[in-house]
Design a protein around this motif. Structure first.
Motif, PDB file in Angstrom:
ATOM      1  N   ARG A 148       0.887  -1.766  -0.058  1.00 30.51           N
ATOM      2  CA  ARG A 148       0.187  -0.497  -0.284  1.00 30.51           C
ATOM      3  C   ARG A 148       0.834   1.050   0.076  1.00 30.51           C
ATOM      4  O   ARG A 148       0.218   2.871  -0.135  1.00 30.51           O
ATOM      5  N   LEU A 149       2.301   1.234   0.564  1.00 27.34           N
ATOM      6  CA  LEU A 149       3.162   1.827  -0.010  1.00 27.34           C
ATOM      7  C   LEU A 149       3.046   2.569  -1.025  1.00 27.34           C
ATOM      8  O   LEU A 149       3.919   1.900  -1.842  1.00 27.34           O
ATOM      9  N   ASP A 150       3.555   3.883  -1.147  1.00 23.90           N
ATOM     10  CA  ASP A 150       4.163   4.803  -2.770  1.00 23.90           C
ATOM     11  C   ASP A 150       6.482   4.264  -2.427  1.00 23.90           C
ATOM     12  O   ASP A 150       6.371   3.592  -1.059  1.00 23.90           O
ATOM     13  N   ALA A 151       6.604   5.043  -3.914  1.00 25.85           N
ATOM     14  CA  ALA A 151       8.057   5.369  -3.154  1.00 25.85           C
ATOM     15  C   ALA A 151       8.807   5.660  -2.391  1.00 25.85           C
ATOM     16  O   ALA A 151       9.290   5.593  -1.484  1.00 25.85           O
ATOM     17  N   ARG A 152       8.171   7.068  -2.143  1.00 26.12           N
ATOM     18  CA  ARG A 152       8.700   8.136  -0.764  1.00 26.12           C
ATOM     19  C   ARG A 152       8.320   7.154   0.414  1.00 26.12           C
ATOM     20  O   ARG A 152       9.115   7.463   0.957  1.00 26.12           O
ATOM     21  N   ASP A 153       7.114   6.563   0.335  1.00 29.07           N
ATOM     22  CA  ASP A 153       6.941   5.796   2.027  1.00 29.07           C
ATOM     23  C   ASP A 153       8.004   4.692   2.045  1.00 29.07           C
ATOM     24  O   ASP A 153       8.446   4.642   3.029  1.00 29.07           O
ATOM     25  N   LEU A 154       8.112   3.933   0.783  1.00 28.84           N
ATOM     26  CA  LEU A 154       9.349   3.152   0.822  1.00 28.84           C
ATOM     27  C   LEU A 154      11.168   3.556   1.573  1.00 28.84           C
ATOM     28  O   LEU A 154      11.118   2.961   2.145  1.00 28.84           O
ATOM     29  N   GLU A 155      10.842   4.704   0.670  1.00 27.97           N
ATOM     30  CA  GLU A 155      12.180   5.129   0.538  1.00 27.97           C
ATOM     31  C   GLU A 155      12.640   5.478   2.630  1.00 27.97           C
ATOM     32  O   GLU A 155      13.741   5.059   3.120  1.00 27.97           O
TER      33      GLU A 155
END
Length: 211
Positions: A148-155
């Motif tokens: 459910r997380l986007d790329a920035r969340d994952l970073e």
């Protein structure tokens, strides 16, 4: 045709599984890899219908690799390949969002049936797994919430897993600390957890690490 990625660091197993896949007229080998890095490279531009991953790889863990592949290609079904179906491995694989596991000593027809079942959307579990273990796995929180997380969340989450405080996370990503704190609050809601520590634990269980 059902495309299948085979990942195993043992050449004999890799060759045998590939030949078995090719022997089924409804299956085709998408690619083969002997490491997590090679598997991620093989799936850079597209995902297979099914990925069969060894549990122990020279540069990583099959469960963590499976999570990365499914994050990249959500439609890909992932089966863990393991020599021993211990309870902890079964629970961790299922709660990480994988779609089952195969035993390396399974009969060839059972392996093919497992691939077909996974491709059809079924959860594949070995005969040796007790009903209690399956129930425990299904009752545990699923770490595939990371999808459910986007790329920035994952970073941000990767840096938190590495132990960086908010200020350093902000500096590393060229963001304001307030922006990072706001993103973390939103991230907790997406993951269905209440605290930053719970989010970090969830990420670690899914094999999320800063590369």
């Amino acid at each position: 045709m059902i495309s299948v990625l085979v990942v195993d660091d043992h050449p004999v197993v890799l060759t045998g599984l590939s030949a078995l896949i090719d022997s089924d007229p409804q299956l085709e080998v998408f690619g083969v890899a002997r490491s997590a890095a090679a598997a991620l490279e093989a799936t850079a531009d597209g995902g297979p219908a099914v990925a069969v991953l060894d549990l122990h790889l020279p540069d990583g863990d099959g469960i963590g690799l499976g999570v990365q592949i499914k994050r990249r290609w959500p439609a890909t079904r992932v089966l863990l390949l393991t020599m021993h179906a211990d309870d902890a491995t079964v629970i961790r694989s299922l709660t990480s969002g994988l779609d089952g596991y195969l035993l390396k000593d399974a009969d060839p027809e059972d392996v093919l049936a497992a691939v077909h079942s996974a491709a059809g959307g079924s959860l594949v579990v070995g005969r040796s797994v007790s009903a209690a273990v399956i129930a425990a796995a299904r009752a545990a929180p699923r770490t595939d919430a990371l999808g459910r997380l986007d790329a920035r969340d994952l970073e941000i989450l990767e840096l938190l897993v590495d132990g960086l405080p908010v200020g350093q996370v902000a500096s590393r990503l060229y963001l304001a600390p307030k922006t990072v704190r706001n993103r973390i609050s939103e991230m907790l809601g997406k993951l269905g957890v209440a605290t930053r520590d719970e989010a970090i634990s969830l990420a670690r269980a899914a094999g999320l690490r800063k590369s």
